[in-house]
Write an enzyme that holds these catalytic residues in place. Structure first.
Site, PDB file in Angstrom:
ATOM      1  N   CYS A 278       0.214   5.670 -41.551  1.00  0.00           N
ATOM      2  CA  CYS A 278       1.474   4.929 -41.686  1.00  0.00           C
ATOM      3  C   CYS A 278       2.555   5.859 -42.215  1.00  0.00           C
ATOM      4  O   CYS A 278       3.682   5.883 -41.735  1.00  0.00           O
ATOM      5  CB  CYS A 278       1.298   3.711 -42.590  1.00  0.00           C
ATOM      6  SG  CYS A 278       0.666   4.083 -44.246  1.00  0.00           S
TER       7      CYS A 278
ATOM      8  N   CYS B 135      -6.347  -1.036 -47.530  1.00  0.00           N
ATOM      9  CA  CYS B 135      -5.967   0.334 -47.143  1.00  0.00           C
ATOM     10  C   CYS B 135      -7.137   1.295 -47.326  1.00  0.00           C
ATOM     11  O   CYS B 135      -7.797   1.295 -48.369  1.00  0.00           O
ATOM     12  CB  CYS B 135      -4.780   0.792 -47.982  1.00  0.00           C
ATOM     13  SG  CYS B 135      -4.315   2.511 -47.695  1.00  0.00           S
TER      14      CYS B 135
ATOM     15  N   CYS C   3       0.831  -1.202   0.000  1.00  0.00           N
ATOM     16  CA  CYS C   3       0.000   0.000   0.000  1.00  0.00           C
ATOM     17  C   CYS C   3       0.868   1.255   0.000  1.00  0.00           C
ATOM     18  O   CYS C   3       1.632   1.495   0.939  1.00  0.00           O
ATOM     19  CB  CYS C   3      -0.919  -0.005   1.212  1.00  0.00           C
ATOM     20  SG  CYS C   3      -2.081   1.362   1.186  1.00  0.00           S
TER      21      CYS C   3
ATOM     22  N   CYS D  14      13.071   0.750 -44.543  1.00  0.00           N
ATOM     23  CA  CYS D  14      12.262   0.146 -43.473  1.00  0.00           C
ATOM     24  C   CYS D  14      13.156  -0.676 -42.541  1.00  0.00           C
ATOM     25  O   CYS D  14      13.854  -1.583 -42.979  1.00  0.00           O
ATOM     26  CB  CYS D  14      11.164  -0.733 -44.071  1.00  0.00           C
ATOM     27  SG  CYS D  14      10.164  -1.574 -42.824  1.00  0.00           S
TER      28      CYS D  14
END
Lengths: 446, 424
Positions: free
Chosen positions: B351, B345, B137, B381
């Protein structure tokens, strides 16, 4: 026997029927709806909006409770954002383009959110706009409709003084006189006019009609520039005998009567009503007649559902209000008994192999006590044609260049009266806005 | 149909869903309603010494997100504010009336042996199945030298655990606080003290909001606020990590774990169990929706286990633990690239803009005959997943593994690592 009566419904029924078509969103539901917006990059909705409002931006601001920021985003691009939120056929504009339509057939309800934000600001009573530093230039504006008021609002912010000449006793144009009452209840059109005029520097002269009370040649002389946003003046004729009979009406006139009446029960309503036409006005008049208590309302259009300029949402709205829509029928003759209309004889139509419409020769009579023409309005060029220097027209409308300049130096035009306008409030606002920018440049160079 | 029952440190429970020590388990009335709804067990709200504590008015605060209420939740309540004997009497009755359910009693008394010994005896007399030591607690009680004030000092955790094991035969569960830098230290202390199990996480120190009109934290008590314990769906990732840290720690010696932290449905529960938990404890979801959510938990877990061919909890318990590893054990030669399904899409462009503005400029935006088109530039990427995570359409963006023919090689073996074994 014709059956036209007054007060077919009780006051309570009329009040319920003419209440807000879609109730406004409250803050909680607006927030949830706003959070459905994906905040797209290169958002298709912006491109689909004739006034190019940055829709994802204003919606995000609703989601964060930045309501003032949201409203300003809208009004900066479209000072009639409140009216457009109510009357735009969003299902063929921003909401059709919304990526959620492609994803799940359920767009973000952009129109309702826009109404939420603009209503919020107007309810605060704040006037966020003010006249710019005075330039000493004066612009005359013909018509206090969406195009004229949008132009005046921008020109005032540039510091010019505007005088608006409006034929009708009230300002607002079709927002006041031509749009179905259930779309803009609670005197919204006048509240919006007051909001727009609140920028300052705009004087409106009501009851001043171009060609009668004011003349273009004088305006050109007395002002540094002129903007014509006078809209369309007259309803097209059916081309049939008996167009001046009792019981045969122009839809736009009746819509105006409904808007201006203080008591719906004083409006005449036929037991059986026929509406001829396929656009928003046809839908509006047909639904209004049902809401006023007509027993049978038949909307007749000469081509198919997809050819109607009323959107599929509008067509469904009419059908949900128990309006019967008949396609592929064209009016052939008005049926009469004495001076009274008793019905319309329609001829069935089809397309030939070249896609041209033709009558099949088969006919049918639809009985009616009242018949409404809603087959479009035309521009009345007389007021401008009578001037010494005529304006160039095309398709019986005023020709303007990419800067909204007419063939006359210093005279600009926009809204329904110009060639190529698509006839929506939002398009008229955009014309006024862009024309004001062009007039500003013109005045700066003058 | 899968068997959801479990024996947790000898405590029999018909299903792994327990209500955590909190307001929902403060009274017989609530607990009976929970058992009627189908909960497998409860950890009774923490008992302390008389006189009972006094709570303030205005106790809970919440984080709402995008219209969803209580994504995060916090409270500034203390332990039970009812006299000890009333609680003990009720526990006795409940256990007698519901012998098939697990009744565990949470305890918090000053950090001295005698109070612990005394209260353990009293709890034993109720017939309860076990005790949970509240070392977690974070508010109020910690200012009085209890709760997380104990849990934050591993030596105290060990010491109190030892006292409890010495003075009771009941299974002892040690509830851990997340308000530490390395949860394994306190878990190891509990293990050294002889704990039968640990439960975690307790709530996290938090201020959920500042009321900008009052200029004070919420919940606001007469213009002031104090930090409170944070819980709810928002804390689940933190809890999962702490559970995993203990589950894979050799020094914790496969100690049993009761998972706590934002568990709202059967899937959350399955995730905690996959990291080694034998039971899970729920609070916020019940406080939001009521006890009936346990129906979905029971049937959802059972249906999922059936679909996977797991017959009992132990069939999948801990299966994910070996796959939680250190970063330096990850395969440096693993290569994935984003793939956009152009048919799915919807042209939101998220994106593109997420990659363009904040990552690797690996998704182009173009128009082909006016149509928007977003395409991945493989060369740029790095397989970060951002576009897939931002995309609002399920399975529109997927990550595809590239076949580069390279074998597993971790960072320690990577020649690009100046300290790698390969570089030597």
């Amino acid at each position: 026997m014709s059956d036209i009566a007054f007060g077919r419904l009780s006051e309570d029924e009329l009040e319920e029927n003419f209440a807000d078509m879609y109730p406004p969103l409250d803050a909680k539901t607006a927030g949830i709806e706003a959070s459905r917006c994906y905040f797209c990059y290169d958002a298709p909705c912006i491109e689909a909006c004739p006034t190019g409002i940055n829709i994802p931006n204003f919606i995000r601001k609703i989601a964060t409770a930045n309501y003032r920021g949201s409203a300003i985003d809208i009004l900066d691009e479209n000072v009639m954002g409140g009216a457009c939120a109510r009357v735009c056929p969003t299902e063929v504009l921003c909401e059709e383009a919304c990526v959620r339509t492609a994803q799940e057939g359920k767009p973000v309800t952009i129109g309702k959110l826009q109404r939420f934000a603009t209503d919020w600001l107007m309810e605060t009573g704040e006037q966020p706009y003010s006249q710019g530093a005075p330039t000493g230039k004066k612009v005359a504006i013909v018509g206090a409709g969406p195009a004229g008021l949008a132009a005046a609002h921008r020109l005032s912010q540039q510091g010019h003084d505007c005088e608006v000449f409006e034929a009708m006793p009230k300002s607002g144009g079709l927002n006041e006189y031509g749009i179905a009452a259930y779309k803009v209840p609670d005197n919204f059109a006048q509240k919006e006019v007051d909001f727009i005029l609140g920028v300052g520097g705009i004087t409106v002269h009501n009851g001043k009609k171009l060609g009668t009370d004011v003349h273009l040649a004088d305006l050109r002389k007395d002002f540094d520039a002129v903007f014509i946003g006078s809209g369309l003046g007259s309803v097209q004729a059916l081309g049939l005998d008996g167009e001046h009979l009792d019981g045969l009406h122009n839809a736009v006139d009746f819509i105006s009567d409904v808007r201006q009446t203080g008591n719906m029960a004083e409006l005449p309503v036929g037991r059986r009503v026929v509406v001829i036409g396929g656009g928003s006005t046809a839908i509006d008049i047909a639904v209004k007649k049902k809401k006023l208590g007509a027993e049978d309302v038949t909307l007749v259009y000469r081509r198919g559902p997809s050819d109607m300029s009323a959107t599929s949402v509008e067509q469904k709205f009419a059908q949900n209000n128990n309006v019967r829509i008949k396609h592929w029928m064209q009016p052939k003759a008005i049926k009469t008994e004495g001076d009274r209309v008793t019905g319309v004889e329609f001829e069935y139509t089809r397309l030939d192999e070249n896609g041209r419409l033709f009558g099949t020769g088969e006919t049918v009579i639809v009985e009616a006590d009242m018949v409404f023409k809603a087959i479009g309005q035309v521009f009345i060029p007389d007021p401008v044609r009578h001037e010494a220097s005529a304006l160039e027209l095309n398709n019986a409308k005023i020709v303007v260049d990419e800067n909204y300049a007419t063939s006359l130096d210093g005279v600009f035009a926009g809204g329904d009266c110009i060639d190529g306008n698509i006839g929506l409030t939002v398009a008229a606002v955009q014309d006024g806005k862009l024309a004001a920018a062009a007039i500003g440049s013109y005045l700066a160079d003058k | 149909m899968a068997d959801l029952s479990y024996s947790f440190a000898g405590i029999k429970t018909p299903n792994p869903f327990w209500l955590a020590s909190a307001p929902p388990t403060d009274k017989e009335y609530n607990v009976v309603r929970a058992f009627e709804a189908g909960w497998g067990g409860v950890v009774w709200k923490t008992l302390g010494e008389d006189p009972p504590v006094v709570n303030v008015s205005s106790r809970y605060g919440a984080v709402n997100y995008n219209g969803q209420r209580m994504m995060g939740f916090n409270n500034i309540e203390l332990i039970t504010d009812r006299p000890l004997q009333i609680n003990l009497d009720e526990i006795t009755r409940v256990k007698k009336d519901w012998p098939d359910r697990a009744v565990i009693v949470s305890l918090m008394v000053p950090c001295e042996e005698e109070p612990w010994r005394d209260i353990l005896k009293k709890v034993e007399d109720t017939g309860a199945d076990g005790v949970e030591l509240n070392f977690g607690c974070p508010h109020g009680m910690s200012e009085r030298g209890m709760g997380s004030a104990v849990g934050q000092v591993p030596d105290y955790v060990q010491m109190v655990t030892e006292w409890c094991k010495k003075h009771t035969e009941m299974p002892v569960i040690v509830k851990l606080t997340p308000n530490i830098t390395d949860v394994r230290q306190s878990a190891r202390a509990a293990v050294r003290g002889g704990a039968d199990a640990v439960s975690l996480i307790n709530t996290i120190n938090s201020i959920v909001n500042i009321d900008l009109d009052v200029m004070a934290p919420t919940p606001t008590v007469d213009g002031k606020g104090a930090h409170g314990g944070y819980c709810g769906p928002a804390v689940k990732p933190i809890a999962l990590n702490m559970v995993a840290e203990i589950a894979r720690d050799p020094e914790c010696k496969d100690i049993l774990i009761s998972g706590i932290g934002g568990i709202s449905d059967w899937r959350d529960a399955a995730e905690f169990i996959s990291l080694g938990c034998g039971t899970v404890q729920v609070c916020t979801a019940a406080m939001h929706y009521g006890f009936k959510i346990v129906d979905d938990m029971n049937t959802g877990l059972s249906n999922w286990m059936d679909s996977k061919g797991y017959n009992v909890i132990d069939d999948f318990r801990g299966l994910a633990t070996p796959n939680v590893t250190d970063w330096n054990q990850l395969n440096m030669n693993y290569d994935i690239k984003a793939r956009i399904n152009q048919d799915l899409c919807i042209k939101c462009g998220l994106c593109h803009i997420s990659c363009e503005d904040t990552s690797h400029q690996a998704i182009t935006a173009s128009r082909i005959n006016g149509e928007r088109r977003y395409e991945v530039v493989d060369k740029e990427c790095v397989g970060c997943n951002l576009c897939m995570l931002a995309c609002p359409v399920d399975n529109c963006i997927t990550m595809e593994q590239m076949d580069n023919g390279k074998p597993y090689m971790n960072w320690n073996e990577d020649p690009r690592n100046p300290f790698s074994t390969a570089a030597e």
